[in-house]
Design an enzyme around this catalytic site. Structure first.
Site, PDB file in Angstrom:
ATOM      1  N   GLU A  91       0.812  -1.208   0.000  1.00 55.38           N
ATOM      2  CA  GLU A  91       0.000   0.000   0.000  1.00 55.38           C
ATOM      3  C   GLU A  91       0.851   1.265   0.000  1.00 55.38           C
ATOM      4  OE1 GLU A  91      -4.116  -1.146   2.065  1.00 55.38           O
ATOM      5  OE2 GLU A  91      -2.447  -1.174   3.452  1.00 55.38           O
ATOM      6  N   CYS A 104       3.317   8.295   1.546  1.00 57.34           N
ATOM      7  CA  CYS A 104       3.866   7.264   2.433  1.00 57.34           C
ATOM      8  C   CYS A 104       3.961   5.982   1.605  1.00 57.34           C
ATOM      9  CB  CYS A 104       2.901   7.108   3.602  1.00 57.34           C
ATOM     10  SG  CYS A 104       3.294   5.731   4.693  1.00 57.34           S
ATOM     11  N   CYS A 111       6.730  -7.673   6.656  1.00 55.10           N
ATOM     12  CA  CYS A 111       7.889  -7.200   7.403  1.00 55.10           C
ATOM     13  C   CYS A 111       8.311  -8.312   8.340  1.00 55.10           C
ATOM     14  CB  CYS A 111       7.543  -5.941   8.202  1.00 55.10           C
ATOM     15  SG  CYS A 111       8.956  -5.298   9.128  1.00 55.10           S
ATOM     16  N   CYS A 115       6.749  -6.339  14.971  1.00 55.26           N
ATOM     17  CA  CYS A 115       6.364  -5.546  16.143  1.00 55.26           C
ATOM     18  C   CYS A 115       4.939  -5.901  16.563  1.00 55.26           C
ATOM     19  CB  CYS A 115       6.455  -4.055  15.835  1.00 55.26           C
ATOM     20  SG  CYS A 115       8.121  -3.562  15.364  1.00 55.26           S
ATOM     21  N   CYS A 118       1.869  -3.718  15.259  1.00 55.54           N
ATOM     22  CA  CYS A 118       1.833  -3.344  13.836  1.00 55.54           C
ATOM     23  C   CYS A 118       1.149  -4.415  13.011  1.00 55.54           C
ATOM     24  CB  CYS A 118       3.255  -3.120  13.339  1.00 55.54           C
ATOM     25  SG  CYS A 118       3.356  -2.856  11.562  1.00 55.54           S
ATOM     26  N   GLY A 165       6.788  -2.571   5.702  1.00 54.58           N
ATOM     27  CA  GLY A 165       8.171  -3.017   5.592  1.00 54.58           C
ATOM     28  C   GLY A 165       9.170  -2.209   6.389  1.00 54.58           C
ATOM     29  N   GLU A 166      10.324  -2.817   6.593  1.00 63.59           N
ATOM     30  CA  GLU A 166      11.430  -2.161   7.288  1.00 63.59           C
ATOM     31  C   GLU A 166      12.444  -1.755   6.207  1.00 63.59           C
ATOM     32  OE1 GLU A 166      12.574  -0.859  10.238  1.00 63.59           O
ATOM     33  OE2 GLU A 166      14.245  -0.469   8.911  1.00 63.59           O
ATOM     34  N   SER A 197      12.070   5.719   7.831  1.00 58.26           N
ATOM     35  CA  SER A 197      11.653   5.362   9.188  1.00 58.26           C
ATOM     36  C   SER A 197      12.144   3.954   9.468  1.00 58.26           C
ATOM     37  CB  SER A 197      10.124   5.417   9.263  1.00 58.26           C
ATOM     38  OG  SER A 197       9.673   4.978  10.530  1.00 58.26           O
ATOM     39  N   SER A 219      11.696   4.409  15.170  1.00 61.77           N
ATOM     40  CA  SER A 219      10.519   3.929  15.898  1.00 61.77           C
ATOM     41  C   SER A 219      10.968   3.408  17.251  1.00 61.77           C
ATOM     42  CB  SER A 219       9.843   2.830  15.086  1.00 61.77           C
ATOM     43  OG  SER A 219       9.335   3.392  13.897  1.00 61.77           O
ATOM     44  N   LEU A 220      10.816   4.239  18.264  1.00 61.69           N
ATOM     45  CA  LEU A 220      11.365   3.910  19.580  1.00 61.69           C
ATOM     46  C   LEU A 220      10.365   3.100  20.417  1.00 61.69           C
ATOM     47  CD1 LEU A 220      13.893   4.287  21.302  1.00 61.69           C
ATOM     48  CD2 LEU A 220      12.972   6.466  22.088  1.00 61.69           C
ATOM     49  N   HIS A 221       9.238   3.670  20.691  1.00 59.34           N
ATOM     50  CA  HIS A 221       8.100   2.971  21.330  1.00 59.34           C
ATOM     51  C   HIS A 221       8.296   2.507  22.766  1.00 59.34           C
ATOM     52  CE1 HIS A 221       6.463   3.155  17.382  1.00 59.34           C
ATOM     53  NE2 HIS A 221       7.273   2.252  16.889  1.00 59.34           N
ATOM     54  N   ASN A 301      -3.266   2.756  16.330  1.00 60.07           N
ATOM     55  CA  ASN A 301      -4.417   2.393  15.505  1.00 60.07           C
ATOM     56  C   ASN A 301      -4.691   0.915  15.715  1.00 60.07           C
ATOM     57  OD1 ASN A 301      -4.931   4.940  14.156  1.00 60.07           O
ATOM     58  ND2 ASN A 301      -2.880   4.635  13.332  1.00 60.07           N
ATOM     59  N   CYS A 344      -1.317   5.007  10.204  1.00 61.57           N
ATOM     60  CA  CYS A 344      -0.082   4.270  10.502  1.00 61.57           C
ATOM     61  C   CYS A 344      -0.383   2.894  11.042  1.00 61.57           C
ATOM     62  CB  CYS A 344       0.696   4.946  11.614  1.00 61.57           C
ATOM     63  SG  CYS A 344       1.153   6.581  11.261  1.00 61.57           S
TER      64      CYS A 344
HETATM   65  N1  SAH Z   1       9.336  -0.373   9.594  1.00 61.80           N
HETATM   66  C1  SAH Z   1       9.503   1.021   9.754  1.00 61.80           C
HETATM   67  C2  SAH Z   1       8.596   1.847   8.894  1.00 61.80           C
HETATM   68  C3  SAH Z   1       7.159   1.411   8.759  1.00 61.80           C
HETATM   69  S1  SAH Z   1       6.134   1.552  10.153  1.00 61.80           S
HETATM   70  C4  SAH Z   1       9.379   1.405  11.208  1.00 61.80           C
HETATM   71  O1  SAH Z   1       8.952   0.590  12.016  1.00 61.80           O
HETATM   72  O2  SAH Z   1       9.729   2.520  11.525  1.00 61.80           O
HETATM   73  C5  SAH Z   1       5.810   3.293  10.222  1.00 61.80           C
HETATM   74  C6  SAH Z   1       5.417   3.797  11.608  1.00 61.80           C
HETATM   75  O3  SAH Z   1       4.103   3.341  11.977  1.00 61.80           O
HETATM   76  C7  SAH Z   1       6.355   3.287  12.679  1.00 61.80           C
HETATM   77  O4  SAH Z   1       6.724   4.293  13.570  1.00 61.80           O
HETATM   78  C8  SAH Z   1       5.502   2.264  13.350  1.00 61.80           C
HETATM   79  O5  SAH Z   1       5.955   2.016  14.627  1.00 61.80           O
HETATM   80  C9  SAH Z   1       4.132   2.877  13.306  1.00 61.80           C
HETATM   81  N2  SAH Z   1       3.057   1.923  13.569  1.00 61.80           N
HETATM   82  C10 SAH Z   1       3.047   0.614  13.284  1.00 61.80           C
HETATM   83  N3  SAH Z   1       1.888   0.063  13.668  1.00 61.80           N
HETATM   84  C11 SAH Z   1       1.134   1.048  14.209  1.00 61.80           C
HETATM   85  C12 SAH Z   1      -0.178   1.098  14.762  1.00 61.80           C
HETATM   86  N4  SAH Z   1      -0.937   0.034  14.807  1.00 61.80           N
HETATM   87  N5  SAH Z   1      -0.629   2.287  15.200  1.00 61.80           N
HETATM   88  C13 SAH Z   1       0.144   3.389  15.103  1.00 61.80           C
HETATM   89  N6  SAH Z   1       1.369   3.405  14.587  1.00 61.80           N
HETATM   90  C14 SAH Z   1       1.882   2.249  14.144  1.00 61.80           C
HETATM   91 FE1  SF4 Z   2       7.940  -3.836  10.551  1.00 61.01          FE
HETATM   92 FE2  SF4 Z   2       7.851  -1.239  11.149  1.00 61.01          FE
HETATM   93 FE3  SF4 Z   2       5.685  -2.788  11.444  1.00 61.01          FE
HETATM   94 FE4  SF4 Z   2       7.732  -3.080  13.090  1.00 61.01          FE
HETATM   95  S1  SF4 Z   2       6.433  -1.256  12.899  1.00 61.01           S
HETATM   96  S2  SF4 Z   2       6.618  -4.743  12.087  1.00 61.01           S
HETATM   97  S3  SF4 Z   2       9.448  -2.696  11.739  1.00 61.01           S
HETATM   98  S4  SF4 Z   2       6.692  -2.290   9.545  1.00 61.01           S
END
Ligand code: SAH
Ligand code: SF4
Length: 382
Positions: A91, A104, A111, A115, A118, A165-166, A197, A219-221, A301, A344
């Site tokens: 997408e 985006c 991926c 995570c 995600c 994807g990463e 990212s 993406s720290l989290h 989300n 996201c």
């Molecule tokens: N793989 C890369 C880029 C894609 S994800 C990364 O992880 O940075 C893009 C952003 O969306 C990241 O910061 C990710 O942590 C965030 N993200 C993933 N799942 C999400 C969700 N369910 N709600 C909000 N943000 C999310």
């Molecule tokens: Fe992959 Fe980024 Fe999603 Fe983590 S947040 S699973 S690195 S796409």
């Protein structure tokens, strides 16, 4: 087999043209036709010699990605689902704002990082996209939106690699794609307006700093290893401390003087005041200057398989308050395209999982439940 010209950055196209016995300036002309004009028919490229056009017809083409669907949100966000073959789809999302247009885009079908929060991660991993497939998302969106808006002006001013994807696990394809985005003969985007990212692939952050420094979002989290190990499994390989050091090294080459830390707000998991205070310690400890990072708090989300919930607005405000009081620039991301699942982490596409990510995630969930149960028992015993 014909060569897809979207696979090349300008140097790559020049090398290809050289093989055809053509000079570099011909490659530049061709590159401009492809990316500045969105041409895919060699007959339209009127300033190229007929002989070259014939040669190109024989061995090359412009391979766009078939569009499976398009959805437009009430807020103007547009989401496309592209077919990348073998049952996989990725997408891309266009987000119009007053002063910019952001696209985006995806870097992989699925991926492998997995995570917990995600939805792409929950689908597992199929394969890396090629440079041509990454570029094709921009090529399509830019020229299609221009046509739709009846303009020859640029519509997309910013690109964020925040789709599926990463990106730093698809480095070889990513870098030429970034070069196409930046090239003045193609999209001419500023380095500050192209953002990679990453979940923190430390060695590749170092390489990106050398090969093609663009804006970086990390993406720290989570503020510590135990929590981050659980949310972003890559942390077990590259723990928080190493990630912070890599960020500082990146900043020596970055086009911006800060890293954006993305932080997805998960109810009761990583959104407590103590987490915010730990973050303040973490980034202050490494700060060479006062402002070297910004925080972008992303409201989670939700999707059913995650078992996680979005933090309440008041929690997010309190969390942001702690960071801001410590002098850290903090924004709360507006969710856009909610109604079309374009926000996201909602980008799910279609992924034929070829790894054991999904299995591993299921196992981790079981372990977490067991740990929680064990915790409850210990509590009862004492
Ligand atoms: N793989 C890369 C880029 C894609 S994800 C990364 O992880 O940075 C893009 C952003 O969306 C990241 O910061 C990710 O942590 C965030 N993200 C993933 N799942 C999400 C969700 N369910 N709600 C909000 N943000 C999310
Ligand atoms: Fe992959 Fe980024 Fe999603 Fe983590 S947040 S699973 S690195 S796409």
């Amino acid at each position: 087999m014909k060569v897809n010209l979207l696979e090349f950055d300008l140097d790559g196209l020049a090398a290809f043209c050289e093989q055809l016995g053509e000079k570099r300036f011909r490659a530049t002309q061709l590159f401009r036709w492809l990316h500045q004009r969105g041409a895919d028919d060699f007959d339209h490229m009127s300033d190229l010699a007929k002989s070259l056009r014939e040669k190109l017809k024989g061995c090359a083409h412009v391979q766009a990605l078939p569009v499976i669907s398009e959805h437009q949100s009430s807020d103007g966000t547009v989401k496309w689902l592209f077919d990348v073959g073998a049952g996989n789809a990725v997408e891309a999302v266009f987000i119009p704002e007053d002063d910019r247009g952001t696209l985006c885009i995806s870097s992989q079908a699925g991926c492998a990082v997995g995570c917990r929060f995600c939805s792409t991660g929950h689908q597992g991993f199929s394969r890396n996209l090629t440079t041509g497939e990454i570029v094709a998302q921009l090529w399509f969106a830019e020229h299609m939106l221009r046509k739709r808006l009846g303009t020859t002006d640029r519509v997309i001013s910013n690109v964020v690699m925040m789709g599926m994807g990463e990106p730093l696990q698809n480095y070889a394809a990513l870098v030429p794609a970034l070069r196409v985005m930046l090239d003045d003969h193609a999209y001419g985007l500023s380095r500050r307006r192209v953002t990679v990212s990453t979940s923190g692939v430390v060695p590749m952050m170092d390489r990106l700093a050398q090969d093609c420094p663009v804006a970086l979002a990390v993406s720290l989290h989570a503020p510590n290893d135990s929590l981050r190990d659980d949310l972003v499994p890559l942390n077990r390989k590259y723990p928080v401390q190493e990630l912070m050091d890599a960020c500082n090294r990146y900043l020596e080459h970055a086009p911006r003087d800060f890293i954006t830390f993305e932080y997805c707000m998960l109810d009761g998991v990583n959104d407590l005041p103590e987490h915010a205070m730990q973050l303040v310690d973490l980034v202050k400890q490494h700060a060479h200057t006062g402002v070297w990072c910004k925080f972008n708090l992303i409201p989670f989300n939700p999707f059913p398989a995650s078992g996680l919930h979005r933090s309440a607005a008041a929690r997010v405000t309190a969390f942001a308050g702690i960071l801001m009081n410590a002098g850290i620039v903090t924004t709360v991301r507006k969710t856009r395209g909610d109604d079309i699942d374009a926000a996201c982490g909602q980008l799910a596409g279609e992924v034929q999982d070829r790894t054991r990510v999904v299995e591993r995630m299921a196992k981790r969930r079981t372990i977490n439940i067991q740990l929680a149960d064990a915790g409850a028992q210990t509590y009862k015993e004492t």
